[in-house]
Each structure stands twice: as C-alpha cells, then as structure tokens.
Design an enzyme around this catalytic site. Structure first.
Site, short mmCIF file in Angstrom:
data_model
loop_
_atom_site.label_atom_id
_atom_site.label_comp_id
_atom_site.label_asym_id
_atom_site.label_seq_id
_atom_site.Cartn_x
_atom_site.Cartn_y
_atom_site.Cartn_z
N PRO A 124 28.09 42.97 38.85
CA PRO A 124 27.51 44.30 39.03
C PRO A 124 28.43 45.47 38.63
O PRO A 124 28.00 46.61 38.69
CB PRO A 124 27.21 44.34 40.54
CG PRO A 124 28.24 43.44 41.15
CD PRO A 124 28.48 42.34 40.13
N CYS A 242 36.37 33.16 40.52
CA CYS A 242 36.51 33.15 41.99
C CYS A 242 36.31 31.72 42.47
O CYS A 242 35.66 31.48 43.48
CB CYS A 242 35.57 34.15 42.65
SG CYS A 242 33.87 33.96 42.15
N1 SAM Z 1 32.84 40.98 36.72
C1 SAM Z 1 31.82 41.19 37.72
C2 SAM Z 1 32.32 42.18 38.74
O1 SAM Z 1 33.54 42.32 38.90
O2 SAM Z 1 31.50 42.84 39.39
C3 SAM Z 1 31.37 39.89 38.34
C4 SAM Z 1 30.95 38.90 37.30
S1 SAM Z 1 30.33 37.39 37.90
C5 SAM Z 1 31.75 36.56 38.44
C6 SAM Z 1 29.92 36.55 36.42
C7 SAM Z 1 28.84 37.19 35.58
O3 SAM Z 1 28.62 36.35 34.44
C8 SAM Z 1 27.51 37.32 36.29
O4 SAM Z 1 27.08 38.65 36.25
C9 SAM Z 1 26.57 36.43 35.48
O5 SAM Z 1 25.27 36.95 35.37
C10 SAM Z 1 27.25 36.35 34.14
N2 SAM Z 1 26.89 35.14 33.37
C11 SAM Z 1 26.18 34.06 33.78
N3 SAM Z 1 26.04 33.16 32.78
C12 SAM Z 1 26.69 33.67 31.73
C13 SAM Z 1 26.91 33.23 30.40
N4 SAM Z 1 26.43 32.06 29.98
N5 SAM Z 1 27.60 34.02 29.57
C14 SAM Z 1 28.10 35.19 30.00
N6 SAM Z 1 27.93 35.66 31.24
C15 SAM Z 1 27.25 34.92 32.10
#
Ligand code: SAM
Length: 466
Positions: A124, A242
């Site tokens: 987010p 994480c």
């Molecule tokens: N960086 C964000 C923050 O600090 O608020 C949190 C990111 S969260 C750990 C990982 C993100 O990667 C999610 O928003 C998810 O929707 C996205 N995601 C999921 N599958 C993915 C893919 N195949 N390629 C890139 N991003 C992906």
C-alpha cells in the site's frame, strides 16, 4: 486465533543466524502489538509541527525508531481513522523494521543526486512514502503495483503524501524490460510467505506451508529476473521480505549472485539495534530482524550493486500537450513556485509535473500503465480551475488559497462527506483544514457549502459520542 506457529516453520528456522527458539516462541505467544509510524517531513516542516502531531497521538510520549529519522513508536494504538492528521498525510503508519530501508538507501546512494528510483512491489505504499521522503526533489520515484485494486490504494496513499515527483504505475514486473538500464535504484519488497508478520497478524498463520515458501521463492526469482534489466550499471538493488525462511532470504541472495553480475553491498549496523547480519553460502550479507530481539516485526533486507548492464535505450522525444503561455497564468495563483513546473494536459485534466521530470514522465506514460503522475491540478473550466483533491492534498498548493481551520468534530464531519456545519466569511473554493493542515476542498456558496471530499476516501466509522 491462536498464536501457535507451524512446527515445520520452527524446524526450518533452526540454525539460522540469530534464531533463538525459546525467545522466538515466547514473543509470538505474548501477542504484544507494536505501533509505529513515520512523519511526513514535507508536510511537517518544523519541529513544532512534528511535536504537535506526536503529542496529539500520545500524551504519555513517544519513542524513536532507532534506525529511522522520522520513525516513532506509540505506547498505544489510537484510532487513526478518527485522526484528521492521518487523513491530511501528516504521517504513515508503518511497521518499524521495514523503516530500515532508509539505512539501506543511505549506505548505497548519494541522496542529493538526481535519482530514478523504482519501487516495484509498492502497495500500500509504506516503502514508497519512505523513499519519497529521502530522495531529492529533482529525483523521480516510480511506485508500481501489479494488482489493480492495490494500485488504486497505493495511488491514494501517494496522493495523501503530497509530492509531485512520484509516478504510480500498475504493471507486471516484466513490463519494465521496456526500460533497459533506466533506474538508479530498484527496490523489491517481494510478495512472500509472510512469517515475519505472524506475531502482529496471527490470522496469517494457517496460510503458511513449506510448499508456499517454495512457490514464493520461485516467484521472487521470476520478479528479480524480470526487473533486473531495468537497473542501470552501478545501480542499486534493494531486496526485502517479511519472511524468516532462508529459501526467500539467503538462498535468493545466493541465486542472485550466481545468475547476475551483482556485488553485495553491506549496510553499517549499530550494535544497540540488535539487527542480525546473516552471511549466505555465497558470502552475501543480508540483515535479519527478529521480533524477540528488537521492537519490530520479522524482516529481511539485502543490497547489491549491478556491475555491468544494459545501456539505457534512446527514446524518441514524445509529443506532449503542455499548457500554453496564455493559459499558464490561470494556475499561477493556486500553487507555490509555478515556474518550477510544467502543466501537462491529460485528457481534460491539468497535471503538475516538476520541470526537470516532465520528459521522463511523458516517456513513462508511453511505456507503462500510469495510474497517477505528478499532482492533478484539476480541470480548466470556462471561468475557473475546478481544483482536484490531489492539489489540496499536495505540498504544492499555495498558502494564499483561502482556508478554514475546522475543529476536530467539524473535521470529522467534513471527512465523512457531511456538512461540516461551519460559518465562514470566505466564498468560492476553500481549503478545509485541521490545525493548518489541508484535508480537501469545499465550495462555499451564499446559502450552502458543497463538500468536495472524495467519496471513496470518506470515513465510514460512526463519530457519534466522540
Ligand atoms: N512495499 C509495500 C509497502 O511497504 O507498503 C508492501 C509490498 S507487499 C510485501 C508485496 C506486494 O507485491 C503486494 O502489494 C503484492 O500485491 C505484490 N505482488 C504480488 N504478486 C506479485 C508479482 N507476481 N509481481 C510483483 N508484485 C507482486
């Protein structure tokens, strides 16, 4: 929900640097909740403003997150929904360990330089708002999220943060191969199996399995391989998860060093931070954050420098419709330092872009699916600008625009998109403020007030009895 951790997870962590089974289990059983946030240095520009916000959040005092300049722990979790400062973008509620991205960036790049930074998995927006606070005004942040509704949430949070040097895109990692050698920094906060969040969010525990760890690790490799061509030679890759699992952490570092010409870069640590250095089989150092050792959730981070890479592609100059010299003055009264910006026409909207980034941003518009670029000023009607919420939420909006400071009750009514119930001497477009921080627009007419707070952002929570 029970905090019992899967035995297969615990067994898999045995022998990892810094893993202490007893204290790890104890801290998860305690279900202690830590609340931390990071102030917005572009909106709270004086020590007095920062102190006022922190004081309003916790009368009994806050403490510093040791590795973050703007990060604070709160002794209790207040209702952020009912805090107008939250809606004004005065701070971002962020888990403390992940604020360490700040140290990774400080250790690897010159933050005064003009940088192009990509935050690939950004929703987010925790890391993106942090990155935006650290880079110079001349730098560009591309904040990307592949999942559409999450990209919308990201765009809202970037709007609230208020700066013009950010582009929000909604692309798959592989789309960035269209921009070879383009970025100075690529941050990948990878989707992962999430074990680092099990103390804070035990509902996630049943979703964990060794098979999912394997799937996540494969996906992380795919994401990295897809995006690495977009990093320029000598550019910096910051990789984080994480998850506690070595398959998603140290083993990814080994895979990176085996398959790409990357040099691992260390980040200086202070002993009193209790962050654990973890050296992988290929001698790459990453950093482990354990909730039983420090005030934060589970986290892993490592940095690399790309030793050689694609030469940036030469792109054809884009034809853009910038607002002409005759129309430009119509925006002059609305923003601070209009001469520093280009005003780009995008369909009916006028977008405000920093002058030095306008070319880059229009290039990105050709290559990516852009959700938000710069700050939307609004639409130029026959007589006047119809201002957009992005302008009200930005740090660009002129201090000469009339504004009304609302009480807490009035601000909450405004944020619920109700009549704030005020009497004001001013007319026309007026900024609704709380403690001098802008919340959004209202139009004050002779016999009523039209509330222009965006419907999709309005508070739904009941405020009666406050
Ligand atoms: N960086 C964000 C923050 O600090 O608020 C949190 C990111 S969260 C750990 C990982 C993100 O990667 C999610 O928003 C998810 O929707 C996205 N995601 C999921 N599958 C993915 C893919 N195949 N390629 C890139 N991003 C992906």
């Amino acid at each position: 929900m029970s905090n019992t951790l899967p035995s297969a997870l615990i067994a898999s962590l045995e022998g990892l640097p810094g893993f202490d089974r007893e204290s790890f289990l104890r801290v998860h059983a305690s279900a202690e909740k830590i609340t931390s946030l990071r102030l917005n240095p572009h909106k709270l520009t004086t020590a007095g403003q920062q102190a006022a916000v922190l004081e309003s959040l916790s009368a009994s005092g806050v403490t510093r997150v040791p590795w973050s300049e703007q990060g604070y722990y709160l002794p209790q979790r207040p209702s952020f929904t009912l805090d107008p400062y939250f809606h004004a973008g005065a701070y971002y509620v962020q888990e403390a360990s992940s604020m360490f991205v700040e140290q990774a960036l400080r250790a690897t790049v010159d933050l005064d330089a003009e940088l192009r930074v990509l935050d690939l998995c950004a929703a987010p927006g925790g890391k993106s708002t942090l990155l935006q606070s650290l880079i110079s005004e001349q730098s560009l942040l591309v904040s990307n999220e592949v999942i559409k509704p999450r990209a919308a949430l990201l765009a809202d949070n970037i709007t609230k943060w208020g700066s013009a040097n950010v582009v929000v895109s909604n692309n798959d990692p592989r789309d960035f191969s269209r921009l070879p050698g383009y970025f100075d920094v690529v941050v990948i906060d990878a989707p992962c199996s999430g074990s680092g969040l099990f103390r804070r969010d035990p509902d996630l525990i049943p979703e964990w399995s060794p098979e999912n760890v394997t799937l996540c690790s494969q996906r992380q490799q795919r994401i990295l391989a897809d995006v690495l061509p977009a990093l320029k030679e000598d550019g910096i890759l910051i990789y984080s998860t994480c998850s506690f699992s070595r398959e998603e952490d140290e083993q990814i570092l080994d895979w990176l060093s085996e398959h790409f010409d990357l040099e691992n870069v260390e980040v200086p640590l202070k002993e009193e931070w209790h962050i654990v250095s973890a050296v992988s089989s290929q001698n790459c150092t990453g950093y482990r954050f354990y909730p039983d050792k420090l005030q934060g959730e589970g986290f892993f981070i490592a940095c690399f420098r790309k030793k050689n890479g694609e030469q940036p592609r030469k792109f054809k100059e884009q034809k853009n419709t910038f607002l002409g010299a005759k129309e430009r003055p119509r925006l002059n009264d609305w923003i601070i330092g209009p001469e520093q910006y280009e005003f780009l026409m995008h369909q009916e909207d006028v977008l405000i872009l920093p002058k030095n980034l306008a070319k880059d941003i229009s290039l990105l518009q050709q290559q990516l699916y852009i959700r938000k670029a710069g700050v939307k000023a609004g639409q130029l009607g026959q007589k006047e600008l119809i201002p957009d919420h992005q302008l009200a939420a930005s740090t660009l909006v002129s201090a000469n625009i009339p504004g009304v400071n609302l009480s807490l009750q009035e601000a909450l009514h405004y944020l619920r998109k109700e009549d704030p119930g005020i009497r004001a001497d001013v007319k026309g477009w007026v900024l609704m403020r709380y403690e001098d921080m802008n919340l959004g627009w209202a139009k004050i007419l002779p016999n009523r007030i039209n509330n222009y707070y965006p419907k999709e952002l309005r508070i739904l929570k009941d405020i009666n009895g406050l």
